[in-house]
Write an enzyme that holds these catalytic residues in place. Sequence first.
Site, short mmCIF file in Angstrom:
data_model
loop_
_atom_site.label_atom_id
_atom_site.label_comp_id
_atom_site.label_asym_id
_atom_site.label_seq_id
_atom_site.Cartn_x
_atom_site.Cartn_y
_atom_site.Cartn_z
CE LYS A 122 72.70 22.93 43.63
NZ LYS A 122 73.55 21.87 43.03
CE1 TYR A 166 73.65 25.60 45.92
CE2 TYR A 166 71.59 25.35 47.12
CZ TYR A 166 72.79 24.83 46.67
OH TYR A 166 73.12 23.53 46.97
CB SER A 208 69.49 22.23 47.00
OG SER A 208 69.25 22.78 48.28
#
Length: 294
Positions: A163, A159, A145
């Site tokens: 990533k 997150y 991402s």
Amino acid sequence: MDLRAGQVAVVTGAASGIGLAMARRFAAEGLKVVLADIEEAALERAAAGLRAEGADVHARVADVGERDQVMALADAAYDTYGAVHVLCNNAGVGSGAEGRMWEHDPSDWRWAFAVNVWGVFHGVQAFVPRMIKSGRPGHVVNTSSADGGVAPLPTASVYAVTKAAVVTLTESLYAHLKAEHARVGASVLFPGPHMLRTGLGESHRNRPARYARRRPRRTPYRSLGQWEAAMRAAGREVRFTPVEDVAALVVDGIREDRFRLLPASGHSDAQIRARARSMLDRANPSYLESFVLD
């Protein structure tokens, strides 16, 4: 790698969103597709829809955070089709963590790492040795991402950390494959450049009991629709990238053997330059100060 009819693609997180779009695009190219997802009902709907479009599909429920289940997925793919040419380690979750990092529930971190990092590693170990041994051309695509893979969004730090790990994992995989003179390539995918209509923000619906939060959330989860409405009410423009565009980027990237599947974006380019300049100057990460953390 040249994608041809009759080859086999395995996609995790394939019941919806980016994963389903990739599976549909591979099927349109004539590939047989193996769909894996933790959500059984959605997986069955996705498989039925692809079969109705003429695709050759095998679907299997799998929690990528569980090594044994990913190994069983690989066995099922090879037992069904005899080969795997493309592996997309795409399954991912948003952790749902709240507040500052020191306030996070540790279970949010364990769950996010289990799926977003360990899931990719499990996929590599389950499939890549067989892909190499076959001697056939192959390709691995790991979904990262821009949040973390390019620069972290501090309000979604768990997150972002996972990533960022996917990028480094894939860089290492790329180097290892080259050192072995393998006919298998590797790419890291940065979906975008805008927001995506996926179920990532509602990942909690599939959260396993073993990763249950130790304390309740202070605020309720927001759906993508609720978030979009709030942004528009605040006068902020919201743009979306069709998941089909992401799937097209993947197919083109595999054919061109591109490592970074990073769509053109002035915003991402500015972040990359600012982060690189900060590192080269041994300076503090001032590029993060534009984020509102309150």
